[in-house]
Design a protein around this motif. Structure first.
Motif, mmCIF file in Angstrom:
data_model
loop_
_atom_site.group_PDB
_atom_site.id
_atom_site.type_symbol
_atom_site.label_atom_id
_atom_site.label_comp_id
_atom_site.label_asym_id
_atom_site.label_seq_id
_atom_site.Cartn_x
_atom_site.Cartn_y
_atom_site.Cartn_z
ATOM 1 N N VAL A 1 0.872 -1.168 0.000
ATOM 2 C CA VAL A 1 0.000 0.000 0.000
ATOM 3 C C VAL A 1 0.909 1.217 0.000
ATOM 4 O O VAL A 1 1.792 1.334 0.855
ATOM 5 C CB VAL A 1 -0.907 0.023 1.253
ATOM 6 N N SER A 2 0.707 2.085 -0.941
ATOM 7 C CA SER A 2 1.591 3.244 -1.093
ATOM 8 C C SER A 2 1.565 4.120 0.150
ATOM 9 O O SER A 2 0.502 4.377 0.718
ATOM 10 C CB SER A 2 1.161 4.063 -2.302
ATOM 11 N N ASN A 3 2.779 4.565 0.539
ATOM 12 C CA ASN A 3 2.903 5.545 1.612
ATOM 13 C C ASN A 3 2.331 5.071 2.939
ATOM 14 O O ASN A 3 1.899 5.879 3.753
ATOM 15 C CB ASN A 3 2.192 6.837 1.207
ATOM 16 N N ASP A 4 2.317 3.801 3.140
ATOM 17 C CA ASP A 4 1.754 3.264 4.375
ATOM 18 C C ASP A 4 2.894 2.815 5.279
ATOM 19 O O ASP A 4 3.773 2.095 4.837
ATOM 20 C CB ASP A 4 0.855 2.071 4.025
ATOM 21 N N GLY B 1 3.579 -0.242 3.241
ATOM 22 C CA GLY B 1 4.456 0.252 2.190
ATOM 23 C C GLY B 1 5.834 -0.321 2.479
ATOM 24 O O GLY B 1 6.059 -0.863 3.551
ATOM 25 N N ASN B 2 6.762 -0.229 1.516
ATOM 26 C CA ASN B 2 8.110 -0.700 1.838
ATOM 27 C C ASN B 2 9.151 0.268 1.305
ATOM 28 O O ASN B 2 8.854 1.162 0.513
ATOM 29 C CB ASN B 2 8.341 -2.123 1.311
ATOM 30 N N VAL C 1 8.887 7.624 1.064
ATOM 31 C CA VAL C 1 9.919 6.718 1.573
ATOM 32 C C VAL C 1 9.377 5.287 1.532
ATOM 33 O O VAL C 1 10.059 4.361 1.128
ATOM 34 C CB VAL C 1 10.326 7.107 3.003
ATOM 35 N N ARG C 2 8.135 5.138 1.963
ATOM 36 C CA ARG C 2 7.527 3.808 1.983
ATOM 37 C C ARG C 2 6.566 3.703 0.804
ATOM 38 O O ARG C 2 5.417 4.124 0.885
ATOM 39 C CB ARG C 2 6.816 3.562 3.296
ATOM 40 N N GLY C 3 7.072 3.144 -0.259
ATOM 41 C CA GLY C 3 6.295 3.103 -1.493
ATOM 42 C C GLY C 3 5.585 1.778 -1.675
ATOM 43 O O GLY C 3 5.673 0.862 -0.867
#
Lengths: 1060, 562
Positions: free
Chosen positions: B313-316, B320-321, B431-433
């Motif tokens: 999940v984007s920006n989570d 996100g990762n 950063v967490r895409g």
């Protein structure tokens, strides 16, 4: 100036007594009331003045009175202080009664007894002694005051967590004692939970009680005293009684303390010049030893492209920092920054208490307000407290009394990020490692700092201005009762206790900080609440039969419920740093919403019988049956009992005939107590919400949490059986009193998160495993060394020894890691104490290639690998495999348990002057200084001076204490004896000088003016800020860890106490 | 008075007895008990959640543990100082290599029992749920056995009574278990084209692909002898203060047998691998995309050639990762500058490609902004950048990459080859895409087919060559040479895997399974960014976590050298 005004006023008031005119002479003889002996050295003072004398060798005295009508106060060590009005007589012979020093009344659980009737080990702390050190919390004030009570502080931050351990660690699941305030067990709410990536700094659960409100404080140490608290008595019990209104005139008391705190010890790091030399040396070492390709030294002294500004500029050489930089991208003339100086300050503390009290034979009242505003020595840290204590009791009828004691406190912690894990940036670590070659602020600062953003540090000054971590707490504590007296020997008491606590935490890290840099700010808001309700119904019986047989009994039922919740949220991606966390919805990414609830209940039946024959032979039997919601159905209930005997030997004729002992009492007892210190629902298998993404959203999922561990349905109480033998001695009419206690505690079925193999999918399982033994000796003495009518010297000293041992474990196991990467350090092994440290032992350094080749570990490796090892740490090989250093090469490298700890208070009184000197210390007991583990010796990070001075170079190979400098992260540190340091210390904890004005004015009863210095001198070999440090607070399995600790402070206080 | 006493005593007594049992009964209020979970998919998601959790992908231990340690990966020495330099135990995330898969295994074990016990479920859906759990359990053991060798085998969870301490099971037995798991998975899973298939979950094709990969891991690992030619060797030469990048040289290495696989009939397993890969190719479930750029676009996630990948999940903060941020960096919204991007690939890798290969023209970051300026890669483009090279190719390059004469480059660890496949995220500023890290990708299966077919037939067939060429053509590269012997074809396929699957968690494991990890790494010694590539035999297996050794007395020692 503000604080001097009242002082001047007080000095003026001091002239008051000198205005006396009339003179009358009174004389007489002072004798012992029972034996008729003449008493020399008795202090005789005219009440309310400083006029006085002392009796001669034959007991006679004579004294000029300021007025014909006066009251004389006769006091002598070992005798009851006696007041006599002169009523115009000129001769006044006085017979002083023996002071039954041990006949003070001592509060014990669910009742009180005369000290001489005690069968258990109970220590009373005098509030005077407690307040001398001007503590801001009660538990802080207890340090060094009571034998067998160890007080450990998290670190030096204002309002920081404090843990109390009575008679050694006997549990892994919390070894804090049970606090009972005004009769109601106080379940301390856990300090507010830190979110991930935020400071671990904990707060002190007892900080909301103003020490000035304490009337008395009793520490129940042995099982015969604590068994009445059953399932929660195993760690000892601290009984706190707040001040009540007393019959007599209404009284107003004012206490005002103003303090100034300064850092008491610094850790010196390199200045900019030395710091620049260091990476250049590392760069050269990389080439010489690691085969790195030469390029350009970090501080080359050439003109080249500066990557930060993308401009060609002069890149300074180390020497340039001596004269000031010129023509660089830094400000001209820049010589470096001392970051610790940039973040520390002189902290001002203001602490005011105002109390009104009074009462009659129908009841009393005491209402007090307290304001405390404590500034930390690190900018933007501090603690404030606004408290109100209101105690009222009233006899409604002959047979009915009701009372209520209430406390409402609002406190606010301004936490600086200290005590945080070593892998993370914090203001403390940053102040030590942030490059001194960076200016506090210049146009290129942000870019330059972003350039080293991978390193866990940020500009420390920016930290103090842009990091926010505030916790606002509200605490309500209420204890009310109705007392029904049926007959003089039978009464019923109904208690209702309410304990309510909320914490609201607000965190914001701006984008210039490591925590907020990549995420455009980081905000966190949390709320938590704890509510406990206690209902107690107690029936008390007290009767003497046939003159000699006294029976004192209680029986009761108690019922407690607890409920708590937490809610927190965090967000990142803020458009700017203006509103911080105050409008958390402004953060673009706000997915982390958490909440949780839990409740628990406890139902208990209790009873106790004290029997006394002539006050000479004493016996106590107690019993309690506790049922806790936290255990599985079959194990919910458990029984706890105790039995104790005491013999007042001094009352026996044959001892009286010796005429040596004024007190001689033997005590012995055994009892069992429990511990239910686990969270709710530990016996149930519960699945956590574990969803998985689907098309950018989430689909529900449930799974076990690896951290919670598999549930153990057979979980049961942890039980402590304790033997105690004690001896109370008093000499010279109890002028000197000594207490000796010996104990052995055996705690079985230890509740602990036992480490289980990771291959099970879990880290640990909460279970009953192992036994722990504590054996100890406690000595305390109190005495009056010298006493004349003008001068008095009292000494109060204690020392305690405790030895701990683990048994019945399946095998070696380890406490939880300190933080990621610092794992398997605290070893738990049979027949060793909890708190031993396990690791590798260093054996100097590889000084040359030949030495590397000679080591079988490296003998057959390529030369390139061998060369890398020159100047690196050599570890001792203990196992049968000389070709590698592995787990089997570890040994016990330390023990965090002290050998003994002690405290000595000397109180001197000369006329109206008082002087108190308090020395306290701990001998033995290692500290795990994780800060040393974080010393990189490479990368953009400063190092302590002693590391630099001790680094390995070919020239200093023989004396090196640290490995060679390198400029890359290639070194593999091991957890070795390097990070274990001796934590022994002796501290001149406090000096307090005071002066008392009695009746300076008709409406002022007395004024006490004093000055105090805390932490004046500390003698210790410890290399970091302060040896009184324990990052994990109350976690008994990980005591004595220093992890980015907040520095300790030295405090100077001026104070006034006035009664009206 | 007496009455009052009695009344009070009665009150006390009643207080004591009222609903004492209820009063002490626990009713958890913020977690669920297994009895409350009745949806099989909740258990499957709970197991899959392990991939997103902190034990695997959340903080980057995965995939970094797969990618840091190979001849191709490089970057600043601070990023490559631990795993990247062979110091496995220094890496904070090393234990995740063990604990991550085992958490997944426990969750699968527990879920298998729970889902298996559901009586009111649609049998097909139930079979599919169970098959997904078998697949995940097989995958977890595959990760474990290739990284650690023999490992404890849990077929049932400790919650169901299995003893927490288990000894290590031999490598061959673990592989047998994996094969069995994947066969059960194959039998029960929906195909990716089935209407009931849930995107991102294991499919039948994924099970077959992983089975092919398992077979070829066993086959190449057990092959008794053979040679592989690898482009490699020293990366940099220093002359005075100047640094010169060196070209890769063809170096031929003799393979070793992977410990634990000795004596296996490798020819048999090559055949199994070939047939299984062929089956996936024949199924029609997967198609190659038309270009490199299409392969790595957000809109094509879970489609075409993406057989199985991590779901995000984007920006989570939790789902996100940081894979994109680690590998290619994010673009700081306020400045347009790059931030991150420390895990890159070597200059040697770049030079493995033909100039027109999309995997470097479109697949590599050529120009980026940082520190207030613009930088370019590779330094060999300097004449193109300055404009002194007026050849049509140079002009086209300048136009394509937007090079300006003021652009800056250097031979250092900030000017490294970053792969644009990692730009496949919705928000380049995050950063967490939402980078759906590929866990199984179709070209992998095609190259497994080519490799296995070549070994099974003692030389390349037209089908094997075609499988490689399909991938090359898709990337705009020329067909492979037509006349290669068995050894040369084998080497070529491995090099093609290197080109196509760069930084997708395969290179280290390809070197290991072919038994050429040590000679290939040691031929580099230290690379152009001072990343130490020197290795010794201890690096063949990961160190078992100390916490396991401490608490599991049936494992008597760590892997050799640790």
């Amino acid at each position: 100036m503000k604080k001097f005004t009242p002082l001047i006023l007080l000095l003026l008031l001091a002239w008051g007594p000198l205005q006396a005119i009339a003179q009358t002479l009174v004389k007489g003889v002072v004798t012992d009331a029972t034996r008729g002996d003449k008493l020399p050295g008795v202090s005789i003072v005219v009440k309310g003045t400083s006029t006085g004398t002392s009796s001669n060798v034959d007991g006679s005295y004579s004294l000029q009175l300021p007025t014909p009508e006066a009251t004389l106060v006769f006091s002598y060590v070992g005798y009851q202080t006696t007041e006599r009005p002169t009523k115009g007589q000129t001769t006044l012979n006085v017979r002083l009664e023996d002071q039954k020093a041990l006949d003070e009344v001592v509060v014990v659980g669910y009742g009180s007894v005369k000290r001489s009737d005690l069968t258990g080990s109970v220590a009373t702390v005098k509030t005077d002694d407690l307040l001398k050190t001007i503590p801001t919390s009660i538990n802080q004030g207890l340090q060094g005051q009571v034998a067998g009570v160890a007080v450990n502080r998290t670190d030096g931050a204002p309002g920081a967590g404090i843990s109390l351990t009575i008679r050694g660690t006997n549990s892994f699941s919390g070894s804090e004692p049970l606090y009972v305030i005004d009769g109601i067990p106080f379940t301390s709410p856990s300090s507010t939970a830190a979110s991930s990536g935020v400071s671990n700094q904990s707060t002190n659960a007892l900080s909301y009680i103003n020490p000035q409100d304490i009337e008395s404080l009793e520490v129940l140490k042995d099982a015969s005293a604590t068994a009445i608290y059953g399932s929660r008595g195993a760690n000892g019990v601290v009984l706190i009684t707040t001040k009540k209104g007393k019959a007599g005139q209404d009284r107003v008391e004012v206490v005002a303390n103003t303090s100034l705190a300064a850092i008491s010890k610094r850790v010196n790091v390199l200045n900019a010049y030395q710091y620049a030399l260091f990476p250049n040396e590392g760069y050269n070492n990389d080439i010489s030893y690691n085969g790195a390709n030469p390029y350009r030294a970090p501080f080359p002294g050439v003109t080249a492209l500066d990557l930060v500004t993308n401009k060609t500029a002069y890149l300074p050489a180390p020497e340039d920092y001596l004269t000031g930089l010129q023509g660089t991208t830094y400000p001209d003339g820049f010589k470096g920054t001392n970051w610790l100086d940039e973040i520390t300050r002189k902290g001002l503390t203001k602490d005011y208490t105002l109390r009104m009290s009074g009462g009659s034979d129908k009841g009393g009242y005491s209402v007090s307000g307290n304001v405390l505003d404590q500034q930390g020595i690190i900018i933007n840290s501090g603690f404030t407290r606004y408290g109100l204590q209101a105690n009222i009791n009233r006899k409604i009828h002959k047979w009915l009394e009701i009372g209520t004691n209430n406390n409402v406190t609002f406190s606010s912690y301004n936490l600086t990020k200290s005590n945080s894990n070593g892998n993370e940036a914090s203001v403390i670590s940053s102040s030590l490692v942030f490059p001194p070659t960076f200016p506090v602020s210049d146009p290129n600062s942000a870019a330059r700092e972003a350039n080293i953003s991978w390193y866990a540090a940020a500009n420390p000054y920016i930290y103090t201005t842009m990091a926010k971590d505030r916790t606002a707490s509200t605490g309500i504590y209420s204890s009310s009762y109705a007392l029904l007296t049926f007959t003089p020997w039978l009464n019923f008491r109904q208690n209702l206790g309410v304990n309510y606590n909320t914490n609201n935490r607000e965190v914001y890290y701006a984008r210039r900080l490591q925590e907020g840099r990549n995420t455009n700010g980081y905000a966190y808001n949390s709320d938590d609440m704890w509510r406990g309700i206690t209902l107690e119904s107690i029936l008390s019986f007290n009767k003497t039969f046939a003159q000699n047989h006294t029976v004192n009994a209680v029986a009761g039922v108690t019922r407690e419920t607890g409920y708590s919740y937490y809610r927190n949220m965090s967000a990142t991606g803020f458009p700017d740093d203006i509103l911080e966390n105050n409008s958390i919805g402004n953060g673009a990414n706000q997915r982390q919403l958490n909440s949780g609830k839990s409740d628990n209940s406890l139902l208990s039946f209790l009873g106790r019988v004290n029997y006394s024959y002539k006050g000479r032979y004493l016996a106590t039997v107690s019993f309690r049956r506790d049922g806790s919601s936290r255990f599985a159905t079959l194990n919910k209930f458990a029984n706890f009992g105790s039995f104790a005997l005491a013999w007042n030997v001094a009352d026996e004729r044959f001892i009286q005939n010796l005429d040596v002992f004024s007190t001689l009492k033997l005590r012995a007892g055994y009892g069992e107590t429990g511990n239910q210190g686990i969270g709710s629902y530990r016996t149930l298998q519960l699945l956590g919400y574990s969803p998985y993404p689907l098309n950018g959203g989430l689909q529900a999922g449930y799974a076990d949490s690896p951290y919670r561990g598999p549930a153990d349905p057979n979980l049961k109480w942890e039980t402590t059986g304790q033997y105690n033998v004690g001896l109370d001695l008093g000499f010279m009419q109890n002028r000197f009193n000594f207490t000796v206690d010996v104990y052995r505690k055996l705690t079985r079925d230890l509740l602990q998160p036992a480490v289980i193999p990771g291959s099970t999918g879990f880290n640990n399982q909460f279970t009953n495993r192992g036994t722990m033994e504590n054996k100890g000796l406690e000595l305390s003495g109190i005495g009056t060394v010298l006493s004349t009518n003008r001068f008095k010297w009292d000494v109060n000293a204690n020392i305690s020894f405790n030895r701990n041992k683990l048994m019945d474990l399946d095998g070696d196991q380890y406490s939880q890691r300190l933080y990621f990467g610092v794992d398997n350090l605290f070893l738990q092994r049979n027949n060793q104490p909890v708190g031993i440290l396990y690791g590798w032992v260093e054996d100097g350094y590889y000084d040359n290639l030949a030495e590397v080749i000679a080591d079988p570990q490296w003998a057959n490796k390529p030369e390139a690998i061998q060369r890398q090892l020159i100047g690196e740490v050599k570890y001792k090989n203990f196992d049968n495999d000389p070709t590698s250093i592995g787990n089997d090469d570890r040994r016990i490298i330390g023990n965090t348990n002290p050998k003994y700890s002690y405290g000595v208070t000397n109180n001197f009184t000369y006329r109206n002057f008082t002087l108190s000197v308090f020395v306290q210390g701990v001998q033995g007991g290692d500290i795990v200084n994780t800060n040393l583990y974080q010393v990189r010796m490479g990368q953009a990070a400063n190092i302590p001076q002693f590391v630099y001075d001790g680094r390995w170079t070919p020239e200093t190979a023989a004396t090196a204490t640290w490995p060679k400098a390198v400029w890359g992260n290639s070194r593999q540190w091991r957890l070795s004896d390097r990070i274990i340091e001796d934590g022994s210390y002796v501290r001149l904890k406090n000096i307090n000088v005071g002066y008392v004005f009695n009746k300076p004015l008709s409406f002022i009863e007395n004024i006490n003016v004093y000055a105090s210095v805390s932490n004046l001198v500390t003698i210790s070999k410890y290399s970091w800020f302060d040896p009184d440090v324990s990052a994990f607070g109350g976690d008994a399995s990980r005591r004595g860890v220093d992890m980015n600790s907040y520095p300790n402070s030295r405090t100077f206080t001026l104070g006034v106490r006035a009664g009206f | 008075m007496k009455k009052l006493t009695i009344a009070t005593l009665l009150a006390v007594a009643s207080l004591a007895t009222t609903s004492c049992k209820d009063f002490l009964t626990e009713k958890p209020i913020d977690s669920v008990s297994p009895a409350q979970v009745t949806d099989a998919n909740s258990y499957v998601n709970g197991a899959l959640n392990t991939l997103s959790a902190e034990a695997m992908f959340r903080y980057g231990q995965f995939p970094n543990l797969w990618d840091y340690d190979s001849d191709d990966s490089t970057g600043p020495s601070w990023a490559f100082g631990d795993v990247g330099s062979g110091n496995f135990q220094s890496y904070w995330g090393i234990d995740a290599g063990w604990n991550g898969p085992y958490i997944l295994i426990h969750r699968c074990n527990f879920a298998l029992a729970q889902v298996g016990g559901m009586t009111s479920m649609d049998p097909v859906a139930q079979k599919n749920a169970l098959a997904q759990l078998h697949f995940l359990r097989g995958w977890a053991y595959y990760l474990l056995v290739r990284a650690y060798g023999p490992v404890p085998l849990f077929e049932k969870s400790i919650v169901e009574g299995t003893a927490p301490q288990q000894a290590r099971t031999p490598v061959k037995d673990i592989y047998a278990f994996i094969i069995n798991e994947l066969k059960m998975a194959e039998a029960g899973l929906y195909t990716s084209r089935d209407a009931n298939y849930i995107a991102g979950h294991p499919s039948k094709g994924a099970a077959s692909s992983l089975l092919a990969k398992t077979y070829i891991t066993m086959a190449s690992g057990s092959l008794a002898s053979g040679q592989v030619t690898v482009m490699g060797g020293p990366a940099l030469r220093v002359s005075g203060t100047k640094r010169f990048l060196l070209d890769a040289k063809p170096l031929t290495h003799t393979k070793a047998v992977v410990a634990g696989l000795e004596g296996l009939n490798s020819a048999e397993y090559f055949k199994l691998a070939r047939d299984k890969a062929q089956e996936v190719m024949n199924s029609g479930d997967y198609q190659l995309f038309g270009s490199h750029a299409q392969t790595w676009s957000v809109t094509n996630q879970n489609k075409g050639e993406h057989i199985w990948s991590l779901q995000t999940v984007s920006n989570d903060p939790l789902y996100g990762n940081e894979v994109s941020w680690f590998h290619v960096g994010r673009i700081v919204p306020t400045t347009g500058e790059i931030d991150g991007g420390a895990i890159a690939i070597s200059n040697h890798w770049y030079n493995l490609m033909e100039p027109k290969d999309q995997r470097i023209t479109d697949g590599v970051v050529h120009r980026w902004k940082v520190y207030g300026g613009t930088h370019y890669y590779p330094t060999s483009d300097s004449l193109v950048v300055r404009g002194t090279d007026m050849s049509p190719e140079a002009v086209a390059k300048r136009a394509k990459y937007g090079y300006l004469p003021t652009d800056y480059s250097n031979v250092d660890d900030t000017h490294i080859c970053r792969l644009r496949k990692f730009e496949a995220v919705s928000d380049r500023g995050a950063v967490r895409g939402n980078f759906n890290y590929p866990l199984l990708r179709y070209p992998d299966v095609m190259l497994i087919f080519a490799e296995a077919d070549n070994e099974a037939n003692s030389g390349p067939t037209a089908a094997a060559r075609e499988a490689v060429n399909l991938i090359r053509r898709r990337n705009g590269a020329s067909d492979m040479p037509a006349t290669l012997n068995q050894q040369a074809f084998r080497s070529y396929v491995l090099e093609e895997r290197r080109r196509e699957l760069a930084l997708e968690g395969d290179r280290r494991w390809d070197l290991l399974r072919w038994g050429i990890y040590l000679p290939v790494m040691n031929a580099i010694d230290i690379d152009e960014n001072n990343v130490v590539k020197r290795r010794s035999s201890k690096n063949l297996l990961y160190p078992i976590p100390m916490s396991e050794l401490n608490s599991n007395r049936l494992i008597t020692g760590n892997n050799p050298g640790w």
